[in-house]
Motif scaffolding. Structure first.
Motif, PDB file in Angstrom:
ATOM      1  N   SER A  94       0.858  -1.186   0.000  1.00 32.98           N
ATOM      2  CA  SER A  94       0.000   0.000   0.000  1.00 32.98           C
ATOM      3  C   SER A  94       0.896   1.238   0.000  1.00 32.98           C
ATOM      4  CB  SER A  94      -0.925   0.004   1.222  1.00 32.98           C
ATOM      5  OG  SER A  94      -0.175  -0.037   2.420  1.00 32.98           O
ATOM      6  N   PRO A  95       0.472   2.317  -0.665  1.00 42.51           N
ATOM      7  CA  PRO A  95       1.302   3.529  -0.714  1.00 42.51           C
ATOM      8  C   PRO A  95       1.331   4.232   0.638  1.00 42.51           C
ATOM      9  CG  PRO A  95      -0.785   3.906  -1.819  1.00 42.51           C
ATOM     10  CD  PRO A  95      -0.741   2.452  -1.485  1.00 42.51           C
ATOM     11  N   VAL A  96       2.480   4.752   1.003  1.00 49.49           N
ATOM     12  CA  VAL A  96       2.635   5.416   2.296  1.00 49.49           C
ATOM     13  C   VAL A  96       2.380   6.910   2.160  1.00 49.49           C
ATOM     14  CG1 VAL A  96       4.259   3.699   3.163  1.00 49.49           C
ATOM     15  CG2 VAL A  96       5.124   5.748   1.969  1.00 49.49           C
ATOM     16  N   VAL A  97       2.257   7.541   3.307  1.00 42.71           N
ATOM     17  CA  VAL A  97       2.181   8.991   3.434  1.00 42.71           C
ATOM     18  C   VAL A  97       3.530   9.478   3.956  1.00 42.71           C
ATOM     19  CG1 VAL A  97       1.025  10.900   4.616  1.00 42.71           C
ATOM     20  CG2 VAL A  97      -0.295   8.919   3.846  1.00 42.71           C
ATOM     21  N   LEU A 129       2.237  14.333   3.163  1.00 44.83           N
ATOM     22  CA  LEU A 129       2.053  14.260   1.720  1.00 44.83           C
ATOM     23  C   LEU A 129       1.799  12.821   1.288  1.00 44.83           C
ATOM     24  CD1 LEU A 129       5.199  16.404   0.916  1.00 44.83           C
ATOM     25  CD2 LEU A 129       2.835  17.234   0.845  1.00 44.83           C
ATOM     26  N   PRO A 130       0.693  12.535   0.618  1.00 43.23           N
ATOM     27  CA  PRO A 130       0.494  11.179   0.081  1.00 43.23           C
ATOM     28  C   PRO A 130       1.448  10.926  -1.083  1.00 43.23           C
ATOM     29  CG  PRO A 130      -1.257  12.629  -0.678  1.00 43.23           C
ATOM     30  CD  PRO A 130      -0.436  13.433   0.296  1.00 43.23           C
ATOM     31  N   THR A 131       2.092   9.786  -1.092  1.00 41.33           N
ATOM     32  CA  THR A 131       2.946   9.450  -2.229  1.00 41.33           C
ATOM     33  C   THR A 131       2.117   9.069  -3.442  1.00 41.33           C
ATOM     34  OG1 THR A 131       3.103   7.156  -1.466  1.00 41.33           O
ATOM     35  CG2 THR A 131       4.848   8.679  -0.770  1.00 41.33           C
ATOM     36  N   GLN A 132       0.895   8.597  -3.212  1.00 39.91           N
ATOM     37  CA  GLN A 132       0.009   8.197  -4.306  1.00 39.91           C
ATOM     38  C   GLN A 132      -1.420   8.453  -3.844  1.00 39.91           C
ATOM     39  OE1 GLN A 132       0.743   4.220  -5.765  1.00 39.91           O
ATOM     40  NE2 GLN A 132      -1.347   4.009  -6.523  1.00 39.91           N
TER      41      GLN A 132
END
Length: 268
Positions: free
Chosen positions: A113-116, A131-134
């Motif tokens: 899952s994409p991290v923040v 900041l969301p990476t995705q």
């Protein structure tokens, strides 16, 4: 400065006076400059589908046409740090192909899952942004509109071999051990990653992992018994914990892990 894609990019870094750096974690790009009494910041998301690296490079000057936010100080901090965090909601992942688990079988899936990114300045510590990476879309997870919770949506290959995992700096891998204790074949098409209950760990090679999740599914039960192992899986003893769970977890609790697309299939 970390320039190796397999480096521990979450460590604090010093930025010299007037120095400009471009940082990339997967599709997230961050520009930073330290100036007298202030820091400049610009962020953007790349649209290319395969942006998996972690990379940093110094620039001779601030890029033209990059609109920046100014953070002002009496004495500006000397360092910055990009700390990865897990999502603040569960992530509902849909398998790209139907996955079946026979009666009595147990398997471990590796789902990412994409991290923040928590962007902070150091000396002293000051949070600038998360900041969301995705960017993930919203989805509702539950049997109806009255029962359930708001989650994020993603897709997964549901890999069950660590050797098949691609290197992706912006995604954390969650090992999920599923046991079919029912009397029928299981078809898994959607499941909910309980990310707010998990810790996040960083490995020396730059990869990110979470606690191991164990799911025990019984006959005709909407809820599955879920247990979170507060330690890294075997073979990852040299990991360091980067962030703790956002929410407390009731040990051996019952949770809705599979959606209504989790079905029993009739045995032939």
């Amino acid at each position: 400065m970390w320039l190796d894609p397999q480096s521990q990019w979450w460590q604090a870094q010093t930025l010299n006076h007037q120095q400009v750096v471009r940082l990339q974690i997967g599709p997230l790009v961050v520009y930073l400059q330290r100036k007298t009494g202030e820091w400049w910041l610009h962020t953007e998301q790349l649209t290319e589908p395969e942006q998996n690296m972690a990379h940093a490079s110094y620039l001779p000057e601030w890029p033209l046409h990059k609109v920046f936010s100014r953070y002002v100080f009496t004495h500006e901090p000397l360092q910055f740090c990009l700390t990865p965090l897990l999502q603040d909601r569960p992530v509902v992942v849909k398998t790209r192909q139907p996955v079946y688990l026979p009666v009595g079988e147990e398997v471990t899936f590796y789902i990412s899952s994409p991290v923040v990114i928590r962007l902070e300045l150091k000396q002293p510590d000051i949070l600038l942004q998360e900041l969301p990476t995705q960017r993930l879309s919203d989805t509702w997870f539950g049997p109806n509109t009255q029962a359930g919770e708001l989650c994020y949506a993603d897709k997964t290959q549901a890999r069950h071999s660590k050797e098949e995992l691609p290197a992706r700096a912006h995604r954390a891998i969650t090992p999920i051990r599923v046991k079919n204790n029912s009397s029928q074949m299981m078809s898994i098409e959607k499941l909910s990653l309980p990310l707010p209950f998990l810790s996040l760990y960083g490995l020396p090679d730059g990869s990110l992992w979470t606690d191991l999740v164990q799911i025990d599914h019984q006959n005709d039960a909407e809820l599955s018994r879920l247990n979170i192992h507060k330690q890294m899986p075997p073979g990852h003893a040299n990991a360091i914990r980067l962030s703790r769970p956002r929410q407390a977890f009731e040990k051996h609790g019952l949770f809705r892990v599979f959606s209504d697309l989790f079905q029993h299939t009739e045995r032939s």
